[in-house]
Motif scaffolding. Sequence first.
Motif, short mmCIF file in Angstrom:
data_model
loop_
_atom_site.label_atom_id
_atom_site.label_comp_id
_atom_site.label_asym_id
_atom_site.label_seq_id
_atom_site.Cartn_x
_atom_site.Cartn_y
_atom_site.Cartn_z
N ASP A 24 -11.28 19.03 26.22
CA ASP A 24 -10.10 19.44 27.02
C ASP A 24 -10.72 20.25 27.96
O ASP A 24 -9.42 21.16 29.04
CB ASP A 24 -8.94 20.30 26.30
CG ASP A 24 -9.86 22.14 26.20
OD1 ASP A 24 -11.14 21.47 25.98
OD2 ASP A 24 -8.43 23.12 25.62
N SER A 90 -7.53 16.73 28.82
CA SER A 90 -7.15 18.18 28.91
C SER A 90 -5.93 18.17 29.37
O SER A 90 -5.17 16.90 29.26
CB SER A 90 -8.23 17.71 30.53
OG SER A 90 -7.49 18.38 31.31
N LEU A 92 -4.10 18.91 32.02
CA LEU A 92 -3.97 19.61 33.82
C LEU A 92 -3.52 18.06 34.31
O LEU A 92 -2.89 18.39 35.64
CB LEU A 92 -5.43 20.28 34.13
CG LEU A 92 -5.52 21.30 33.06
CD1 LEU A 92 -6.79 21.63 34.37
CD2 LEU A 92 -5.03 22.42 33.55
N CYS A 136 -10.84 25.21 31.76
CA CYS A 136 -10.04 24.64 30.09
C CYS A 136 -8.85 24.08 30.61
O CYS A 136 -8.54 24.14 31.43
CB CYS A 136 -10.24 25.86 29.46
SG CYS A 136 -9.39 27.48 30.27
N GLY A 137 -8.24 23.88 28.95
CA GLY A 137 -7.00 23.25 29.31
C GLY A 137 -6.09 24.04 29.66
O GLY A 137 -4.52 23.64 29.80
N ARG A 138 -6.66 25.55 29.03
CA ARG A 138 -5.21 26.74 30.12
C ARG A 138 -4.73 27.36 31.15
O ARG A 138 -4.94 28.17 31.86
CB ARG A 138 -4.98 27.42 28.89
CG ARG A 138 -3.93 27.46 27.31
CD ARG A 138 -3.94 28.45 26.46
NE ARG A 138 -3.12 28.28 27.04
CZ ARG A 138 -2.17 30.06 26.36
NH1 ARG A 138 -2.24 30.17 25.15
NH2 ARG A 138 -1.43 30.50 26.70
N PRO A 140 -4.66 26.41 34.84
CA PRO A 140 -4.12 25.23 35.92
C PRO A 140 -5.01 25.48 37.22
O PRO A 140 -5.41 25.88 37.84
CB PRO A 140 -2.69 25.78 35.94
CG PRO A 140 -2.96 27.16 35.81
CD PRO A 140 -4.22 27.75 34.59
N TYR A 323 0.46 35.04 37.79
CA TYR A 323 0.94 34.20 37.21
C TYR A 323 2.51 33.81 36.84
O TYR A 323 2.92 35.18 36.47
CB TYR A 323 0.15 32.99 35.81
CG TYR A 323 1.22 32.69 35.22
CD1 TYR A 323 0.79 30.91 36.03
CD2 TYR A 323 2.17 32.65 34.07
CE1 TYR A 323 1.35 29.45 35.41
CE2 TYR A 323 2.78 30.89 34.23
CZ TYR A 323 2.16 30.43 34.17
OH TYR A 323 2.87 28.82 33.60
#
Length: 352
Positions: A24, A90, A92, A136-138, A140, A323
Motif C-alpha cells: 500500500d 495503494s 492514493l 504509506c496508504g494514509r 495523501p 488536515y
Amino acid sequence: MLDPPGVLPQAAWRLDASPRIGPDEVRLRVERLNLDAASFRQLAGQHGGDGDAVRADVLAIIADRGKMQNPVTGSGGMLIGVVEEAGPASPLGLRPGDRVATLVSLTLTPLVVTDGLAGWDGLSEQVPARGHAILCGRAPAATLPADLPPELALAVFDVCGAPALTDRVTRGHAAARAATAAARAGGGEPSGGPVTVAVFGGAGKSGSLALVAARRAGARTAAVVVSAAERDALVRAGLADRVAIADARDPVAVSAAVTDALGGPATVTVVCVDVPGCEHGAVLSTADGGTVIFFSMATSFAAAALGAEGLAADVTMLIGNGYVPGHAGFALELVRETPALRALLAQRVAGH
C-alpha cells in the motif's frame, strides 16, 4: 522497521527509509523539500545564519532519523517528488511519473537524501534535493497544478490546513449566531455583529491564506504583524480590513491592538507566528465563547491551557493538525481567485 518498535511513524525516533515498498506504499523521487517555518527559524538561529552549518545539520538529522524531524521543534515540513513506484494496494491513486506534493509532514515520511543537498545554500525554507521518500496508504499527496510554479504550489500546500480550518470555524460561529437570532421571537439580525477574526502573523504564508479564507466566510478581519514593512505589504495587498503592529509575545500589547482594530476582542484568533510565547496573547485577544486556532509548531500546549485557566477565559482552543478534507483544493482556489494573495505568496517564496 521503526525505533522504538510499536509506535506510529511520527512518534518514532528513526524510520526505515529503504527503497523497497509495501503493497500500500508509494516511492517518490525527491525534488525539493520545504522545511516548516518554526524548524527553519530554529536551525538558522542555532547556527547564527550560517547556511553551511544549517545544511550539515539537516543532512545529519535525515541520516540519523531516516526522516526530517527537527529534534528541537519536533516539526519537519513536506516535499515535492515524482512517483517512481506505487504498490498494488495503494489507495492514493498515484501512477509512476505523477509529480506530486506530499500533504503530510516530513516527520512521518521515510526519507533518504543522496546529493548532500549540494544545490541548497542553507538560507531558505525550500531545499532542492535528490533522494527518495516513501508514502504509506494514509499519507495523501496532491498532483502539482499546471498553472502555478512548483515552488509556489509547495508553499501553499505546506500550510493549506490553515485556511480550510479558519473557514470552517468562522462559518461555524456565523451559523451559531444566525441560529440564535432565528430562535428569538421576531427573528432579527445575529447579535454582536459580524464574526471577527484576528490573525497573528497575517503577512506570512498561512496567515495571509487564513485572512482571505476568513473574509471569504463573511468575517471582519484584522492582521497582527511585527513590522512596518509587513504592515505596508498587507495594506497594499488589501487582504485584511485592519492591520496592526504588535509583538504577539506581549499579551497586553497584542490584545490591545486587536481590540482597537476590531472594536473588541476577536471571535476567532488564528496564531500563525513561528516563535514561542504567543499563547497568552491569543487567549487574551479572544472574546468569551470564541475560538483560538494554533497553527504554529512553536505552540506550547501547557502554556495555552494553563494560561487560559489563569485568565478565566471561556475560549475553545484548537490545534490545527494540517488536515481538513479538501484543504489542498480550497487553498489553491483562494490563490487563483485572489491575485493579491498570489502576488504576496510569490514574493515570499522569491525572498526565500
